[in-house]
Motif scaffolding. Structure first.
Motif, PDB file in Angstrom:
ATOM      1  N   ASN A   1       0.873  -0.996   0.042  1.00  0.00           N
ATOM      2  CA  ASN A   1      -0.046  -0.002   0.049  1.00  0.00           C
ATOM      3  C   ASN A   1       0.993   1.155  -0.075  1.00  0.00           C
ATOM      4  OD1 ASN A   1      -2.278  -1.215   0.099  1.00  0.00           O
ATOM      5  ND2 ASN A   1      -2.536  -1.264   2.184  1.00  0.00           N
ATOM      6  N   GLU A   2       1.953   1.141   0.662  1.00  0.00           N
ATOM      7  CA  GLU A   2       2.793   2.452   0.649  1.00  0.00           C
ATOM      8  C   GLU A   2       3.946   2.623  -0.622  1.00  0.00           C
ATOM      9  OE1 GLU A   2       6.074   4.522   3.556  1.00  0.00           O
ATOM     10  OE2 GLU A   2       5.067   2.513   4.221  1.00  0.00           O
ATOM     11  N   PHE A   3       4.611   1.053  -0.882  1.00  0.00           N
ATOM     12  CA  PHE A   3       5.421   1.195  -2.059  1.00  0.00           C
ATOM     13  C   PHE A   3       4.550   0.263  -3.367  1.00  0.00           C
ATOM     14  CE2 PHE A   3       7.746   0.910   2.045  1.00  0.00           C
ATOM     15  CZ  PHE A   3       8.308   2.154   1.714  1.00  0.00           C
ATOM     16  N   LYS A   4       3.742   1.226  -3.804  1.00  0.00           N
ATOM     17  CA  LYS A   4       2.728   0.333  -4.838  1.00  0.00           C
ATOM     18  C   LYS A   4       3.628   0.251  -6.197  1.00  0.00           C
ATOM     19  CE  LYS A   4      -1.235   2.782  -2.931  1.00  0.00           C
ATOM     20  NZ  LYS A   4      -2.520   3.696  -3.266  1.00  0.00           N
ATOM     21  N   LEU A   5       4.699   0.896  -6.377  1.00  0.00           N
ATOM     22  CA  LEU A   5       5.273   0.659  -7.751  1.00  0.00           C
ATOM     23  C   LEU A   5       6.714   0.087  -7.674  1.00  0.00           C
ATOM     24  CD1 LEU A   5       4.047   3.850  -9.743  1.00  0.00           C
ATOM     25  CD2 LEU A   5       2.994   1.612  -9.708  1.00  0.00           C
ATOM     26  N   LEU A   6       6.660  -0.525  -6.414  1.00  0.00           N
ATOM     27  CA  LEU A   6       8.179  -1.107  -6.264  1.00  0.00           C
ATOM     28  C   LEU A   6       8.053  -2.693  -6.480  1.00  0.00           C
ATOM     29  CD1 LEU A   6      11.035  -0.868  -5.106  1.00  0.00           C
ATOM     30  CD2 LEU A   6      10.032  -1.275  -2.914  1.00  0.00           C
ATOM     31  N   THR A   7       8.985  -3.134  -7.307  1.00  0.00           N
ATOM     32  CA  THR A   7       9.251  -4.606  -7.798  1.00  0.00           C
ATOM     33  C   THR A   7      10.528  -4.641  -7.272  1.00  0.00           C
ATOM     34  OG1 THR A   7       7.756  -4.556  -9.506  1.00  0.00           O
ATOM     35  CG2 THR A   7       9.271  -6.239  -9.334  1.00  0.00           C
ATOM     36  N   ARG A   8      10.418  -6.089  -6.391  1.00  0.00           N
ATOM     37  CA  ARG A   8      11.981  -6.637  -5.918  1.00  0.00           C
ATOM     38  C   ARG A   8      12.140  -7.794  -6.747  1.00  0.00           C
ATOM     39  NH1 ARG A   8      10.686  -6.453   0.490  1.00  0.00           N
ATOM     40  NH2 ARG A   8       8.787  -7.373  -0.137  1.00  0.00           N
ATOM     41  N   ILE A   9      13.359  -7.965  -7.064  1.00  0.00           N
ATOM     42  CA  ILE A   9      13.647  -9.224  -7.951  1.00  0.00           C
ATOM     43  C   ILE A   9      15.011  -9.844  -7.112  1.00  0.00           C
ATOM     44  CG2 ILE A   9      13.197  -8.255 -10.048  1.00  0.00           C
ATOM     45  CD1 ILE A   9      16.126  -7.464 -10.520  1.00  0.00           C
ATOM     46  N   HIS A  10      15.183  -9.714  -6.026  1.00  0.00           N
ATOM     47  CA  HIS A  10      15.959 -10.587  -5.228  1.00  0.00           C
ATOM     48  C   HIS A  10      15.464 -11.077  -3.984  1.00  0.00           C
ATOM     49  CE1 HIS A  10      20.014 -11.291  -3.298  1.00  0.00           C
ATOM     50  NE2 HIS A  10      20.486 -11.510  -4.505  1.00  0.00           N
ATOM     51  N   GLU A  11      16.203 -11.660  -3.188  1.00  0.00           N
ATOM     52  CA  GLU A  11      15.803 -12.251  -1.724  1.00  0.00           C
ATOM     53  C   GLU A  11      15.091 -11.229  -0.939  1.00  0.00           C
ATOM     54  OE1 GLU A  11      17.118 -12.095   1.539  1.00  0.00           O
ATOM     55  OE2 GLU A  11      18.766 -10.937   0.667  1.00  0.00           O
ATOM     56  N   THR A  12      14.450 -11.699  -0.036  1.00  0.00           N
ATOM     57  CA  THR A  12      13.848 -10.742   0.731  1.00  0.00           C
ATOM     58  C   THR A  12      14.059 -11.233   2.169  1.00  0.00           C
ATOM     59  OG1 THR A  12      11.497 -11.308   1.069  1.00  0.00           O
ATOM     60  CG2 THR A  12      12.201  -9.728  -0.679  1.00  0.00           C
ATOM     61  N   LYS A  13      14.189 -10.090   3.118  1.00  0.00           N
ATOM     62  CA  LYS A  13      14.127 -10.668   4.703  1.00  0.00           C
ATOM     63  C   LYS A  13      13.115 -11.581   5.055  1.00  0.00           C
ATOM     64  CE  LYS A  13      18.078  -8.053   4.715  1.00  0.00           C
ATOM     65  NZ  LYS A  13      19.191  -8.979   4.104  1.00  0.00           N
ATOM     66  N   THR A  14      11.834 -11.295   4.720  1.00  0.00           N
ATOM     67  CA  THR A  14      10.784 -12.008   4.936  1.00  0.00           C
ATOM     68  C   THR A  14      10.703 -13.469   4.420  1.00  0.00           C
ATOM     69  OG1 THR A  14       9.096 -10.177   5.023  1.00  0.00           O
ATOM     70  CG2 THR A  14       8.166 -12.192   4.698  1.00  0.00           C
ATOM     71  N   LEU A  15      11.305 -13.569   3.279  1.00  0.00           N
ATOM     72  CA  LEU A  15      11.310 -14.852   2.601  1.00  0.00           C
ATOM     73  C   LEU A  15      12.681 -15.859   3.510  1.00  0.00           C
ATOM     74  CD1 LEU A  15      10.946 -14.349  -1.247  1.00  0.00           C
ATOM     75  CD2 LEU A  15       9.432 -15.535   0.283  1.00  0.00           C
ATOM     76  N   THR A  16      13.583 -15.203   3.719  1.00  0.00           N
ATOM     77  CA  THR A  16      14.655 -15.811   4.571  1.00  0.00           C
ATOM     78  C   THR A  16      13.925 -16.139   5.842  1.00  0.00           C
ATOM     79  OG1 THR A  16      16.466 -14.680   3.740  1.00  0.00           O
ATOM     80  CG2 THR A  16      16.923 -15.460   5.652  1.00  0.00           C
ATOM     81  N   ALA A  17      13.250 -15.430   6.580  1.00  0.00           N
ATOM     82  CA  ALA A  17      12.645 -15.672   7.662  1.00  0.00           C
ATOM     83  C   ALA A  17      11.525 -16.940   7.626  1.00  0.00           C
ATOM     84  CB  ALA A  17      11.897 -14.565   8.427  1.00  0.00           C
ATOM     85  N   GLU A  18      10.877 -16.961   6.593  1.00  0.00           N
ATOM     86  CA  GLU A  18       9.998 -18.134   6.317  1.00  0.00           C
ATOM     87  C   GLU A  18      10.708 -19.396   6.101  1.00  0.00           C
ATOM     88  OE1 GLU A  18       7.693 -16.762   3.150  1.00  0.00           O
ATOM     89  OE2 GLU A  18       6.444 -15.339   4.458  1.00  0.00           O
ATOM     90  N   SER A  19      11.944 -19.155   5.551  1.00  0.00           N
ATOM     91  CA  SER A  19      12.756 -20.319   5.526  1.00  0.00           C
ATOM     92  C   SER A  19      13.209 -21.208   6.974  1.00  0.00           C
ATOM     93  CB  SER A  19      13.993 -20.235   4.571  1.00  0.00           C
ATOM     94  OG  SER A  19      13.461 -20.055   2.987  1.00  0.00           O
ATOM     95  N   VAL A  20      13.799 -20.025   7.634  1.00  0.00           N
ATOM     96  CA  VAL A  20      14.332 -20.370   8.900  1.00  0.00           C
ATOM     97  C   VAL A  20      12.903 -21.269   9.914  1.00  0.00           C
ATOM     98  CG1 VAL A  20      14.870 -19.544  11.230  1.00  0.00           C
ATOM     99  CG2 VAL A  20      15.980 -18.732   9.242  1.00  0.00           C
ATOM    100  N   VAL A  21      11.817 -20.521   9.637  1.00  0.00           N
ATOM    101  CA  VAL A  21      10.544 -21.275  10.308  1.00  0.00           C
ATOM    102  C   VAL A  21      10.245 -22.479   9.684  1.00  0.00           C
ATOM    103  CG1 VAL A  21       8.222 -20.971  10.728  1.00  0.00           C
ATOM    104  CG2 VAL A  21       9.617 -18.868  10.840  1.00  0.00           C
TER     105      VAL A  21
END
Length: 256
Positions: free
Chosen positions: A130-150
């Motif tokens: 909602n805040e970063f509407k036009l942002l596309t990230r093409i690399h790993e994110t901290k959230t995905l790393t955290a989900e892998s750890v879980v």
């Protein structure tokens, strides 16, 4: 040819096409300093190769122009660079990459209606579309790393988990801090309790940290620079914590 690079440029062109005829101006906001692995001198050659391929083989008849600006991995300089490229009628932006640099630019882009594609912006805050509407990230994110750890903790039935990470209090928040922040909240949401966490710096006593941690967790997620991580593991061996009773997982991507 790196097909990923060429497809990325094609995507940028497609994002910009609705408001254009046959010309696309691509703004590149990266640091000039070679200290960064994503510096202009390292990244620009790949962009140029991809653009040549796209213009010749994928989108013939479309002219792609590169506009380059130095972000210096700075919030202020990146904002000024983005405004400069906006005035030059850039249609899309590649970068910035550094978290503090990309944040204000990504907010401006919504008002300017200019899409951004970045290999950075990995911290949890950028998950807020909602805040970063036009942002596309093409690399790993901290959230995905955290989900892998879980996921690892679920597969191996690990429940006594601790976080040990490097954080220098005199500087801006580090990559390790942002990584552990995401892991901390994911683990807390999954298991209902806050995991043990301990930060260290170059002056820390690793033996004291490990002795204290050994009574609070059996599985440790570790993040630090290569030298600090090596020293930590040497102390782990000295204290006999490498004999199967404890697990240490290093998640810093720069540690080989």
């Amino acid at each position: 040819m790196d097909y990923k690079s060429s497809y990325l440029i094609s995507l940028l062109v497609c994002l910009a096409k609705p408001c254009l005829s046959n010309e696309v101006q691509i703004g590149v906001i990266l640091p000039e300093s070679s200290h960064y692995p994503w510096s202009i001198q390292r990244v620009l050659p790949a962009i140029n190769i991809a653009i040549e391929y796209v213009q010749n083989d994928i989108l013939p008849g479309t002219r792609l122009e590169i506009l380059v600006a130095d972000s210096d991995c700075s919030e202020t300089k990146a904002s000024l660079a983005a405004f400069e490229l906006y005035q030059k009628k850039a249609h899309v932006l590649l970068g910035p990459v550094c978290n503090y640099a990309v944040a204000p630019v990504a907010r401006f882009s919504t008002n300017w209606n200019i899409p951004i594609i970045t290999a950075g912006a990995s911290v949890v805050d950028f998950d807020t579309k909602n805040e970063f509407k036009l942002l596309t990230r093409i690399h790993e994110t901290k959230t995905l790393t955290a989900e892998s750890v879980v996921h690892f903790t679920e597969v191996f039935n690990w429940t006594h988990i601790g976080l040990i990470y490097e954080e220098n209090v005199s500087s801006a928040k580090s990559e390790c801090f942002f990584t552990m922040q995401a892991i901390y909240f994911k683990l807390m949401n999954r298991y209902g309790i806050a995991p043990y966490s301990q930060k260290f710096d170059k002056n820390s006593d690793f033996e004291d940290i490990l002795r204290s941690a050994s009574s609070k967790a059996t599985v440790f997620i570790v993040c630090g620079n290569p030298d600090s991580t090596r020293e930590l593991m040497i102390k782990t061996h000295k204290l006999g914590m490498d004999r199967g009773d404890y697990v240490f997982i290093n998640i810093h991507l720069e540690n080989r």
